[in-house]
Write a protein that holds these residues in place. Structure first.
Motif, PDB file in Angstrom:
ATOM      1  N   ILE A 168       8.437 -54.184  69.252  1.00 29.11           N
ATOM      2  CA  ILE A 168       8.355 -53.469  67.998  1.00 29.11           C
ATOM      3  C   ILE A 168       7.261 -52.436  68.286  1.00 29.11           C
ATOM      4  CG2 ILE A 168       6.550 -54.771  66.795  1.00 29.11           C
ATOM      5  CD1 ILE A 168       9.555 -53.099  65.198  1.00 29.11           C
ATOM      6  N   CYS A 169       6.204 -52.769  69.328  1.00 32.41           N
ATOM      7  CA  CYS A 169       5.178 -51.828  69.711  1.00 32.41           C
ATOM      8  C   CYS A 169       5.518 -50.670  70.401  1.00 32.41           C
ATOM      9  CB  CYS A 169       3.934 -52.459  70.440  1.00 32.41           C
ATOM     10  SG  CYS A 169       3.126 -53.582  69.142  1.00 32.41           S
ATOM     11  N   ALA A 170       6.923 -51.011  71.002  1.00 31.36           N
ATOM     12  CA  ALA A 170       7.413 -49.765  71.951  1.00 31.36           C
ATOM     13  C   ALA A 170       8.017 -48.909  71.052  1.00 31.36           C
ATOM     14  CB  ALA A 170       8.588 -50.504  72.940  1.00 31.36           C
ATOM     15  N   VAL A 171       8.046 -48.903  69.603  1.00 28.52           N
ATOM     16  CA  VAL A 171       8.166 -47.725  68.857  1.00 28.52           C
ATOM     17  C   VAL A 171       7.222 -46.857  68.738  1.00 28.52           C
ATOM     18  CG1 VAL A 171       8.834 -47.418  66.503  1.00 28.52           C
ATOM     19  CG2 VAL A 171       9.863 -49.228  67.447  1.00 28.52           C
ATOM     20  N   LEU A 172       6.012 -47.204  69.028  1.00 29.72           N
ATOM     21  CA  LEU A 172       4.871 -46.423  68.644  1.00 29.72           C
ATOM     22  C   LEU A 172       4.518 -45.234  69.497  1.00 29.72           C
ATOM     23  CD1 LEU A 172       2.188 -49.231  67.268  1.00 29.72           C
ATOM     24  CD2 LEU A 172       3.626 -47.972  65.687  1.00 29.72           C
TER      25      LEU A 172
END
Length: 441
Positions: A168-172
């Protein structure tokens, strides 16, 4: 360096994806074995990933055309996050097979979107540097994800949550990047017949690598578990194989730029076959011998696919690289899907070490095929070859080959268009030779 700074967000997003992917892949194999899943079920988990990854490579471009890159990437990362958390909530073999396929689909889509962005902000002057940095980051992040299992262990919820956070942090980084929106994603342009006509060895190599490395990547953790290794030992075992395999790509790639690449394929695949046969014969215990043999296997097996891609490109006509690479990707995916299932059946019917009977068989077959083809066809002169580029057989998508500096972008666009008119000045030149009819080549 300026280009690297400009697209640091994309590199970071890719690194987070690969970290989570490396952790998840190793975790599911070991945790599944601990939960008592059958060998066939564990093999089918690997099969599910490969089917989902290939399906994503073929269909995600259609999704992106409808909703755009940022939304599509966010959806892929979110579903990937949900998937790994569902692995924690639904601990049974059937659910994990289905979820692994969904995870592979989302992972392929997210990786393609990152690669299309990288392709947008590069040009012919820095494409080779950017591609090399990207591949290096991917290999390093995936290896770190595997090493992380030695810290998190496999019990409880912590490793699953860490993998979910990584996804989910890859979205940022991609959501906040100021880089321009890329062009539409490239669908895999597959022409198996063209690939085989261009290089039978490359087609055979893609299938052999898929069968051998697909089986190894999915079931070698299970073999290590059954030989008495704990989570930390298995993570170290795979990290050694991955690191040695990554390091080997550079010297063997450069060697293949100077001599017949098929000689390099014979040497690598022959050595990998011997290592597999040696493991079958001695069936090492959980000691230093197992680490040495796994390191030797990774050193020999991991560079094979990249050398095979380079060999195919040596014989490709201008503009055919993307189609040939797409064909190799499809054949590789078929091997990656079948290999774990076949190896699991052999391991169950005979002995867990039967895994390496599969790897030795297909690596040996590739060495033999490359030797026979050397007697039929001459090599391309070294001066006429495109330089070798390192890559991982587990992380390639159609966009990887578009980003690859060996791809002739203008020629590929012309082939993709099919009916695009030829420039007038080119028509005038070709008409003298009688090669143009109705304004088209």
């Amino acid at each position: 360096m300026a280009s690297v700074i400009k697209i640091y967000a994309l590199f970071l997003g890719s690194a987070l994806l690969m970290f989570g992917g490396g952790l998840q892949g190793l975790l599911l194999s070991v945790r599944g074995a601990e939960e008592g899943f059958s060998l066939l079920a564990l093999g089918l988990i690997g099969t599910g990933w490969s089917i989902g990854f290939v399906a994503g490579s073929l269909t995600v471009p259609l999704v992106v055309r409808k909703v755009g890159h940022i939304r599509a990437f966010s959806v892929m990362a979110a579903i990937g996050t949900i998937t790994i958390l569902l692995n924690l909530l639904w601990i049974n073999d059937f659910s994990w097979i289905v979820l692994r396929a969904l995870s592979g689909f989302c992972f392929a889509g997210a990786a393609m979107i990152v690669e299309s962005w990288l392709n947008e902000v590069t040009d012919n002057r820095n494409r080779g540097t950017i591609f090399s940095i990207y591949v290096t980051i991917n290999m390093a992040a995936s290896t770190l994800g595997q090493i992380a299992m030695s810290v998190t262990g496999t019990a409880g919820y912590i490793p699953f949550v860490i993998g979910a956070i990584s996804f989910i942090c890859a979205v940022l980084p991609t959501a906040l990047t100021s880089s321009p929106q890329p062009k539409p994603l490239q669908s895999a342009r597959v022409d198996i017949g063209l690939l085989y006509r261009t290089s039978p060895v490359a087609a055979i190599a893609a299938f052999s690598v898929g069968m051998a490395n697909g089986a190894f990547g999915t079931l070698a953790p299970v073999y290590g578990y059954q030989r008495g290794l704990d989570a930390g030992g298995i993570a170290l075992l795979f990290s050694v194989a991955a690191i040695l395999g990554a390091v080997a790509q550079v010297p063997f790639g450069r060697l293949s730029d100077r001599i017949d690449r098929r000689l390099v394929l014979i040497g690598l695949s022959g050595f990998a076959a011997m290592v597999g046969a040696l493991i079958v014969l001695i069936n090492p215990g959980a000691g230093w011998g197992m680490y040495v043999l796994f390191a030797a296997y990774g050193f020999a097996a991991n560079p094979i696919y990249a050398v095979a891609v380079a060999h195919a490109n040596d014989f490709a006509r201008d503009g055919d690289f993307a189609k040939i690479a797409g064909g190799m990707l499809l054949i590789l995916g078929v091997g990656l899907a079948i290999g774990p299932a076949v190896a699991s059946l052999i391991m169950g019917a005979w002995n867990p070490v039967g895994l390496f009977l599969v790897t030795a068989t297909f690596h040996g077959a590739l060495a033999g095929a490359a030797y026979l083809r050397m007697r039929v066809r001459k090599s391309v002169d070294a001066a006429e070859r495109a330089p070798f580029q390192a890559m991982s057989d587990k992380q390639v998508t159609p966009e990887t080959f578009v980003l690859d500096p060996r791809a002739d972008s203008e020629a590929d666009e012309f082939v993709a268009g099919g009916e695009d008119p030829v420039p007038e000045e080119l028509i005038e030149t070709l008409e003298d030779d009688g090669d143009v009819q109705n304004g088209k080549v």
